[in-house]
Design an enzyme around this catalytic site. Structure first.
Site, PDB file in Angstrom:
ATOM      1  N   THR A  93      44.894  33.677  82.201  1.00 30.23           N
ATOM      2  CA  THR A  93      43.708  33.982  81.397  1.00 30.23           C
ATOM      3  C   THR A  93      42.552  34.459  82.274  1.00 30.23           C
ATOM      4  O   THR A  93      41.880  35.446  81.951  1.00 30.23           O
ATOM      5  CB  THR A  93      43.272  32.727  80.604  1.00 30.23           C
ATOM      6  OG1 THR A  93      44.386  32.254  79.840  1.00 30.23           O
ATOM      7  CG2 THR A  93      42.105  33.035  79.688  1.00 30.23           C
ATOM      8  N   HIS A 117      45.600  40.358  74.887  1.00 33.34           N
ATOM      9  CA  HIS A 117      45.969  39.123  74.189  1.00 33.34           C
ATOM     10  C   HIS A 117      47.475  39.103  74.031  1.00 33.34           C
ATOM     11  O   HIS A 117      48.087  40.144  73.780  1.00 33.34           O
ATOM     12  CB  HIS A 117      45.330  39.068  72.792  1.00 33.34           C
ATOM     13  CG  HIS A 117      45.918  37.971  71.944  1.00 33.34           C
ATOM     14  ND1 HIS A 117      45.483  36.668  72.021  1.00 33.34           N
ATOM     15  CD2 HIS A 117      46.956  37.977  71.064  1.00 33.34           C
ATOM     16  CE1 HIS A 117      46.222  35.919  71.203  1.00 33.34           C
ATOM     17  NE2 HIS A 117      47.116  36.695  70.610  1.00 33.34           N
TER      18      HIS A 117
HETATM   19  P1  ADP Z   1      44.752  33.466  76.488  1.00 27.57           P
HETATM   20  O1  ADP Z   1      44.181  34.778  75.990  1.00 27.57           O
HETATM   21  O2  ADP Z   1      45.256  33.584  77.902  1.00 27.57           O
HETATM   22  O3  ADP Z   1      45.775  32.876  75.556  1.00 27.57           O
HETATM   23  P2  ADP Z   1      42.894  31.434  75.479  1.00 27.57           P
HETATM   24  O4  ADP Z   1      43.738  31.384  74.255  1.00 27.57           O
HETATM   25  O5  ADP Z   1      42.593  30.148  76.182  1.00 27.57           O
HETATM   26  O6  ADP Z   1      43.537  32.427  76.581  1.00 27.57           O
HETATM   27  O7  ADP Z   1      41.496  32.112  75.149  1.00 27.57           O
HETATM   28  C1  ADP Z   1      41.426  33.204  74.252  1.00 27.57           C
HETATM   29  C2  ADP Z   1      40.472  34.219  74.811  1.00 27.57           C
HETATM   30  O8  ADP Z   1      39.146  33.683  74.817  1.00 27.57           O
HETATM   31  C3  ADP Z   1      40.710  34.612  76.278  1.00 27.57           C
HETATM   32  O9  ADP Z   1      41.747  35.558  76.441  1.00 27.57           O
HETATM   33  C4  ADP Z   1      39.352  35.162  76.652  1.00 27.57           C
HETATM   34  O10 ADP Z   1      39.158  36.497  76.161  1.00 27.57           O
HETATM   35  C5  ADP Z   1      38.416  34.211  75.927  1.00 27.57           C
HETATM   36  N1  ADP Z   1      38.035  33.096  76.801  1.00 27.57           N
HETATM   37  C6  ADP Z   1      38.807  32.056  77.179  1.00 27.57           C
HETATM   38  N2  ADP Z   1      38.129  31.221  78.000  1.00 27.57           N
HETATM   39  C7  ADP Z   1      36.885  31.749  78.139  1.00 27.57           C
HETATM   40  C8  ADP Z   1      35.708  31.366  78.863  1.00 27.57           C
HETATM   41  N3  ADP Z   1      35.679  30.253  79.590  1.00 27.57           N
HETATM   42  N4  ADP Z   1      34.615  32.166  78.761  1.00 27.57           N
HETATM   43  C9  ADP Z   1      34.631  33.290  78.022  1.00 27.57           C
HETATM   44  N5  ADP Z   1      35.711  33.721  77.304  1.00 27.57           N
HETATM   45  C10 ADP Z   1      36.821  32.964  77.373  1.00 27.57           C
HETATM   46 MG    MG Z   2      45.552  32.199  73.633  1.00 26.62          MG
END
Ligand code: ADP
Ligand code: MG
Length: 139
Positions: A93, A117
Site C-alpha cells: 500500500t 486498487h
Molecule cells: P490497499 O489499497 O493496499 O488495499 P487499504 O485498503 O488499506 O490499502 O487502503 C485503501 C486506500 O486508502 C489505499 O490504497 C490508499 O489510497 C488510501 N490510504 C490507505 N492508508 C492511507 C493513509 N494512511 N493516508 C492516506 N491514504 C491512505
Molecule cells: Mg484495500
C-alpha cells in the site's frame, strides 16, 4: 490453484501520469487476463460508496476527493489466484515498502496516491466487480 476474478482500478495519479499502458502491460505480463474494462470519472457518491469500508478512517475525505480528481480505469482481471497474484503485482500500500518490479514501486507517489486498487479477498472481489459491472457485461 483456482481460476479467480479480481477488480482493478488504475487511480487518478496514474491516469494523470499517462501510466495506463504500462500498468496494463504489467498486469498482462503477470498472466492475468483483462476480461472487462472501462474508463470513467467517479462521482463523489460512487467514490464514497466504493470505499465505504474506510468511512471511519481519518483519510476518508482525502481518499474520496483523490479518487474523483481525474478519470480512472476499472477492469476485471481473471487468472489463477487472481486476487493474490494482482496484490503481488501491485506491491505494498505504501510505495516506500513496495518491492522492485511492482506497480506501486514504479509509479506510486505515496500511501494515498498509490496508483492502483486491487480487491483483497475473493468475497470482496465479487462485491467490487458487481459494483462496476452488471453480470450481463461479463463473460
Ligand atoms: P490497499 O489499497 O493496499 O488495499 P487499504 O485498503 O488499506 O490499502 O487502503 C485503501 C486506500 O486508502 C489505499 O490504497 C490508499 O489510497 C488510501 N490510504 C490507505 N492508508 C492511507 C493513509 N494512511 N493516508 C492516506 N491514504 C491512505
Ligand atoms: Mg484495500
Amino acid at each position: 490453484m483456482a481460476i479467480e476474478r479480481t477488480l482493478s482500478i488504475i487511480k487518478p495519479d496514474a491516469t494523470e501520469g499517462s501510466h495506463i499502458g504500462d500498468i496494463l502491460g504489467m498486469v498482462e505480463k503477470a498472466g492475468l487476463k483483462i476480461i472487462a474494462m472501462k474508463m470513467m470519472h467517479l462521482s463523489q457518491a460512487q467514490a464514497e460508496a466504493f470505499y465505504a469500508v474506510h468511512a471511519e478512517r481519518p483519510f476518508f475525505g482525502e481518499l474520496t476527493e483523490f479518487m474523483r480528481r481525474s478519470p480512472v480505469v476499472v477492469s476485471v482481471l481473471e487468472g489463477e489466484n487472481a486476487v493474490a497474484t494482482y496484490r503481488e503485482v501491485m506491491g505494498a500500500t505504501n510505495p516506500a515498502n513496495a518491492d522492485e518490479g511492482t506497480i506501486r514501486k514504479a509509479f506510486a507517489k505515496d500511501v494515498g496516491e498509490n496508483s492502483v486498487h486491487g480487491s483483497d479477498s475473493q468475497e470482496n472481489a465479487a462485491i467490487e466487480i458487481a459494483f462496476f459491472f452488471p453480470a450481463s457485461q461479463l463473460p
